[in-house]
Design a protein around this motif. Structure first.
Motif, PDB file in Angstrom:
ATOM      1  N   LEU A 144       0.816  -1.196  -0.072  1.00  0.00           N
ATOM      2  CA  LEU A 144       0.114   0.085   0.053  1.00  0.00           C
ATOM      3  C   LEU A 144       1.048   1.225  -0.048  1.00  0.00           C
ATOM      4  O   LEU A 144       2.042   1.170   0.243  1.00  0.00           O
ATOM      5  CB  LEU A 144      -0.706  -0.102   1.294  1.00  0.00           C
ATOM      6  N   ASP A 145       0.227   2.489  -0.367  1.00  0.00           N
ATOM      7  CA  ASP A 145       1.093   3.768  -0.419  1.00  0.00           C
ATOM      8  C   ASP A 145       1.082   4.091   1.073  1.00  0.00           C
ATOM      9  O   ASP A 145       0.115   3.410   1.935  1.00  0.00           O
ATOM     10  CB  ASP A 145       0.868   4.634  -1.405  1.00  0.00           C
ATOM     11  N   GLU A 146       1.356   5.412   1.388  1.00  0.00           N
ATOM     12  CA  GLU A 146       1.549   5.829   2.772  1.00  0.00           C
ATOM     13  C   GLU A 146       0.147   6.293   3.169  1.00  0.00           C
ATOM     14  O   GLU A 146      -0.274   6.261   4.426  1.00  0.00           O
ATOM     15  CB  GLU A 146       2.392   6.875   2.768  1.00  0.00           C
ATOM     16  N   LYS A 147      -0.939   6.456   2.292  1.00  0.00           N
ATOM     17  CA  LYS A 147      -2.233   6.911   2.592  1.00  0.00           C
ATOM     18  C   LYS A 147      -3.232   5.622   2.588  1.00  0.00           C
ATOM     19  O   LYS A 147      -4.407   5.842   2.833  1.00  0.00           O
ATOM     20  CB  LYS A 147      -2.617   7.894   1.498  1.00  0.00           C
ATOM     21  N   GLY A 148      -2.536   4.238   2.392  1.00  0.00           N
ATOM     22  CA  GLY A 148      -3.523   3.084   2.396  1.00  0.00           C
ATOM     23  C   GLY A 148      -3.820   2.738   0.865  1.00  0.00           C
ATOM     24  O   GLY A 148      -4.602   1.758   0.882  1.00  0.00           O
ATOM     25  N   GLY A 149      -3.614   3.607   0.105  1.00  0.00           N
ATOM     26  CA  GLY A 149      -4.058   3.083  -1.339  1.00  0.00           C
ATOM     27  C   GLY A 149      -3.310   1.869  -1.869  1.00  0.00           C
ATOM     28  O   GLY A 149      -2.046   1.682  -1.712  1.00  0.00           O
ATOM     29  N   ILE A 150      -3.977   0.991  -2.435  1.00  0.00           N
ATOM     30  CA  ILE A 150      -3.302  -0.221  -2.795  1.00  0.00           C
ATOM     31  C   ILE A 150      -2.174  -0.027  -4.248  1.00  0.00           C
ATOM     32  O   ILE A 150      -3.007   0.696  -5.187  1.00  0.00           O
ATOM     33  CB  ILE A 150      -4.147  -1.335  -3.124  1.00  0.00           C
ATOM     34  N   LEU A 151      -1.121  -0.401  -4.243  1.00  0.00           N
ATOM     35  CA  LEU A 151      -0.317  -0.113  -5.389  1.00  0.00           C
ATOM     36  C   LEU A 151      -0.569  -1.244  -6.367  1.00  0.00           C
ATOM     37  O   LEU A 151      -0.539  -2.592  -6.258  1.00  0.00           O
ATOM     38  CB  LEU A 151       1.225  -0.351  -4.904  1.00  0.00           C
ATOM     39  N   THR A 152      -0.824  -0.937  -7.736  1.00  0.00           N
ATOM     40  CA  THR A 152      -1.263  -1.795  -8.944  1.00  0.00           C
ATOM     41  C   THR A 152      -0.272  -1.468  -9.801  1.00  0.00           C
ATOM     42  O   THR A 152      -0.021  -0.334 -10.100  1.00  0.00           O
ATOM     43  CB  THR A 152      -2.629  -1.755  -9.229  1.00  0.00           C
ATOM     44  N   ASP A 153      -0.259  -2.488 -10.981  1.00  0.00           N
ATOM     45  CA  ASP A 153       0.471  -2.038 -12.215  1.00  0.00           C
ATOM     46  C   ASP A 153      -0.774  -1.727 -13.079  1.00  0.00           C
ATOM     47  O   ASP A 153      -1.942  -1.597 -12.773  1.00  0.00           O
ATOM     48  CB  ASP A 153       1.133  -3.097 -12.812  1.00  0.00           C
ATOM     49  N   SER A 154      -0.610  -1.313 -14.501  1.00  0.00           N
ATOM     50  CA  SER A 154      -1.691  -0.925 -15.362  1.00  0.00           C
ATOM     51  C   SER A 154      -2.630  -2.101 -15.634  1.00  0.00           C
ATOM     52  O   SER A 154      -3.750  -2.012 -16.102  1.00  0.00           O
ATOM     53  CB  SER A 154      -1.245  -0.496 -16.666  1.00  0.00           C
ATOM     54  N   ALA A 155      -2.246  -3.420 -15.389  1.00  0.00           N
ATOM     55  CA  ALA A 155      -3.127  -4.521 -15.385  1.00  0.00           C
ATOM     56  C   ALA A 155      -4.095  -4.752 -14.246  1.00  0.00           C
ATOM     57  O   ALA A 155      -4.746  -5.798 -14.195  1.00  0.00           O
ATOM     58  CB  ALA A 155      -2.628  -5.709 -15.878  1.00  0.00           C
ATOM     59  N   MET A 156      -3.849  -3.864 -13.062  1.00  0.00           N
ATOM     60  CA  MET A 156      -4.536  -4.032 -11.845  1.00  0.00           C
ATOM     61  C   MET A 156      -3.754  -5.005 -11.053  1.00  0.00           C
ATOM     62  O   MET A 156      -4.644  -5.423  -9.938  1.00  0.00           O
ATOM     63  CB  MET A 156      -6.039  -4.133 -11.902  1.00  0.00           C
ATOM     64  N   ASN A 157      -2.907  -5.630 -11.243  1.00  0.00           N
ATOM     65  CA  ASN A 157      -2.205  -6.494 -10.501  1.00  0.00           C
ATOM     66  C   ASN A 157      -1.606  -5.810  -9.123  1.00  0.00           C
ATOM     67  O   ASN A 157      -1.151  -5.032  -9.358  1.00  0.00           O
ATOM     68  CB  ASN A 157      -1.059  -7.231 -11.048  1.00  0.00           C
ATOM     69  N   THR A 158      -1.967  -6.332  -7.942  1.00  0.00           N
ATOM     70  CA  THR A 158      -1.405  -5.912  -6.858  1.00  0.00           C
ATOM     71  C   THR A 158       0.007  -6.737  -6.569  1.00  0.00           C
ATOM     72  O   THR A 158       0.184  -7.443  -7.393  1.00  0.00           O
ATOM     73  CB  THR A 158      -2.290  -6.203  -5.518  1.00  0.00           C
ATOM     74  N   ALA A 208     -13.252   4.436 -12.137  1.00  0.00           N
ATOM     75  CA  ALA A 208     -13.311   3.073 -11.498  1.00  0.00           C
ATOM     76  C   ALA A 208     -14.029   2.267 -12.491  1.00  0.00           C
ATOM     77  O   ALA A 208     -13.405   0.820 -12.303  1.00  0.00           O
ATOM     78  CB  ALA A 208     -14.331   3.691 -10.216  1.00  0.00           C
ATOM     79  N   CYS A 209     -14.884   2.328 -13.156  1.00  0.00           N
ATOM     80  CA  CYS A 209     -15.573   1.178 -13.953  1.00  0.00           C
ATOM     81  C   CYS A 209     -14.478   0.793 -15.028  1.00  0.00           C
ATOM     82  O   CYS A 209     -14.321  -0.456 -15.237  1.00  0.00           O
ATOM     83  CB  CYS A 209     -16.376   2.022 -15.005  1.00  0.00           C
ATOM     84  N   GLY A 210     -13.444   1.788 -15.356  1.00  0.00           N
ATOM     85  CA  GLY A 210     -12.551   1.300 -16.291  1.00  0.00           C
ATOM     86  C   GLY A 210     -11.514   0.491 -15.791  1.00  0.00           C
ATOM     87  O   GLY A 210     -11.188  -0.934 -16.135  1.00  0.00           O
ATOM     88  N   ASP A 211     -11.147   0.521 -14.423  1.00  0.00           N
ATOM     89  CA  ASP A 211     -10.278  -0.229 -13.405  1.00  0.00           C
ATOM     90  C   ASP A 211     -11.003  -1.540 -13.383  1.00  0.00           C
ATOM     91  O   ASP A 211     -10.315  -2.388 -13.475  1.00  0.00           O
ATOM     92  CB  ASP A 211     -10.263   0.240 -11.980  1.00  0.00           C
ATOM     93  N   GLY A 212     -12.367  -1.424 -13.359  1.00  0.00           N
ATOM     94  CA  GLY A 212     -13.220  -2.794 -12.791  1.00  0.00           C
ATOM     95  C   GLY A 212     -12.983  -3.775 -14.008  1.00  0.00           C
ATOM     96  O   GLY A 212     -12.908  -5.133 -13.975  1.00  0.00           O
ATOM     97  N   ALA A 213     -13.028  -3.252 -15.172  1.00  0.00           N
ATOM     98  CA  ALA A 213     -13.037  -3.997 -16.440  1.00  0.00           C
ATOM     99  C   ALA A 213     -11.743  -4.627 -16.629  1.00  0.00           C
ATOM    100  O   ALA A 213     -11.514  -5.833 -16.830  1.00  0.00           O
ATOM    101  CB  ALA A 213     -13.492  -3.213 -17.770  1.00  0.00           C
ATOM    102  N   VAL A 214     -10.653  -3.857 -16.448  1.00  0.00           N
ATOM    103  CA  VAL A 214      -9.584  -4.283 -16.620  1.00  0.00           C
ATOM    104  C   VAL A 214      -8.960  -5.406 -15.434  1.00  0.00           C
ATOM    105  O   VAL A 214      -8.600  -6.681 -15.790  1.00  0.00           O
ATOM    106  CB  VAL A 214      -8.409  -3.225 -16.509  1.00  0.00           C
ATOM    107  N   ALA A 215      -9.514  -5.177 -14.257  1.00  0.00           N
ATOM    108  CA  ALA A 215      -9.036  -6.081 -13.101  1.00  0.00           C
ATOM    109  C   ALA A 215     -10.043  -7.370 -13.728  1.00  0.00           C
ATOM    110  O   ALA A 215      -9.270  -8.586 -13.273  1.00  0.00           O
ATOM    111  CB  ALA A 215      -9.685  -5.398 -11.645  1.00  0.00           C
ATOM    112  N   ALA A 216     -11.024  -7.337 -14.218  1.00  0.00           N
ATOM    113  CA  ALA A 216     -11.746  -8.837 -14.200  1.00  0.00           C
ATOM    114  C   ALA A 216     -11.114  -9.472 -15.430  1.00  0.00           C
ATOM    115  O   ALA A 216     -11.140 -10.652 -15.589  1.00  0.00           O
ATOM    116  CB  ALA A 216     -13.239  -8.422 -14.763  1.00  0.00           C
ATOM    117  N   TYR A 217     -10.798  -8.659 -16.429  1.00  0.00           N
ATOM    118  CA  TYR A 217     -10.028  -9.222 -17.444  1.00  0.00           C
ATOM    119  C   TYR A 217      -8.640  -9.967 -17.166  1.00  0.00           C
ATOM    120  O   TYR A 217      -8.439 -10.985 -17.487  1.00  0.00           O
ATOM    121  CB  TYR A 217      -9.460  -8.225 -18.593  1.00  0.00           C
TER     122      TYR A 217
END
Ligand code: NAP
Length: 312
Positions: A252-266, A288-297
């Motif tokens: 996570l970053d210092e604010k608690g945001g999850i770090l991902t790459d462009s394919a939404m891999n953590t 958010a919708c764009g992220d969701g589509a990529v994460a599901a793919y």
């Protein structure tokens, strides 16, 4: 009876989670979406969304409702559940909520963010007695009353505009002398006769006996403190990712945001993240919708690989 392993468990029913649900269901993955009824999503709390392409105007509640119905038409299974723990064990993930543990090959975290607090005297004491973080939920209680809005971003300005439907006057207290909000929102706020601004100032305390009666506002430049009478204090000073339950599972970053790459891999193998819970540049329903589509793919590809499915 042994529980069947899901291909993916999606955590969160905001725009990111529901879009992931639409994509994963259409890909015929065995997918479960867990929806918390404790945490109300940022989009649901938004009175009016006017920048989601293809939808001229919609309340956040209606947009989320349509997304959910759309996902369910493709067979998405949605269950209530507030996730407490996610653990990788013997190559699959165990997702634990109040009613049990779900086993899954992949997880899509789409838990959004919750309102940041000011952490000042009176804020907790008067919660529900004048202090609020949701104009859509509580605005109507302040008909013909004086309202204070704290913050200078999109949320503060948009919600200040909404609150003018109810309040006698809406005073925006901002710590700088210019707003962070989009210019179109600024133009509307400056043109609205019910909205006033107190610039370069912060709220020191929220005061009252049984309910809010005033705020003490300090000018950051001069140090001068003034008491401003009000009955409602709406706080919109940003958001904090809902990632506490991940407890060292992924980076996570210092604010608690999850770090991902462009394919939404953590950083966790088979765990993906989407929407406002991840570190990103632009927090909007459309991203958010764009992220969701990529994460599901990406989750679909990961699960296929795990099962040795090769497409030729
Ligand atoms: P934000 O953009 O982070 O703005 C937070 C505001 O609160 C800033 O003006 C900040 O001041 C102020 N602030 C932060 N901490 C404070 C503190 N301790 N005391 C006093 N003031 C404080 O948050 P947001 O407005 O909730 O927006 C979050 C994200 O959602 C943004 O990406 C935004 O674009 C998006 N959003 C979009 C829409 C839309 O498109 N219509 C609507 C709502 C939200 P400074 O300016 O001095 O930093």
């Amino acid at each position: 009876m042994k529980q069947e392993t899901y291909d993916s468990v999606i955590i969160g029913a905001g725009p990111a989670g529901l879009t992931a649900g639409i994509y994963a269901s259409r890909a015929r993955m065995k997918v479960l979406l867990l929806e918390s009824y404790i945490v109300m999503g940022q989009a649901t709390m938004t009175d009016m969304i006017e920048n989601y392409p293809g939808v001229i105007k919609s309340s956040g509640f209606d947009l989320i409702d349509i997304l959910k119905k759309q996902a369910e038409t493709f067979g998405l299974e949605c269950r209530p559940g507030t996730v407490k723990n996610v653990l990788l064990q013997d190559g699959s993930w165990n997702v634990e909520d109040e009613s049990g543990v779900y086993q899954t090959h992949s997880v899509i975290v789409a838990t959004g963010a919750c309102s940041k607090k000011l952490n000042i005297p009176g804020e907790t004491e008067f919660l529900g007695k004048g202090v609020s973080y949701c104009a859509t939920c509580d605005g109507a209680f302040f008909r013909d009353k004086d309202i204070i809005v704290v913050g200078g971003g999109d949320t503060a300005v948009e919600e200040a505009l909404f609150l003018t439907r109810f309040g006698k006057k809406v005073t925006v207290v901002h710590r700088r002398n210019s707003l962070r909000a989009a210019k179109i929102l600024q133009e509307r706020a400056f043109a609205n006769k019910k909205i006033e601004f107190i610039w370069q100032s912060k709220i020191k305390t929220i005061n009252g006996s049984q309910k809010v009666e005033s705020v003490s506002v300090e000018n950051i430049e001069t140090g001068k403190i003034q008491d401003v009478a009000c009955e409602g204090v709406f706080i919109f000073v940003g958001w904090q990712p809902n990632t506490g339950f991940l407890k060292g599972t992924v980076n996570l970053d210092e604010k608690g945001g999850i770090l991902t790459d462009s394919a939404m891999n953590t950083s966790g193998k088979g765990m993906f993240a989407a929407g406002d819970c991840r570190k990103k540049l632009l927090h909007q329903v459309v991203t958010a919708c764009g992220d969701g589509a990529v994460a599901a793919y990406s989750a679909g590809q990961y699960v296929d690989e795990l099962k040795g499915i090769v497409y030729k």
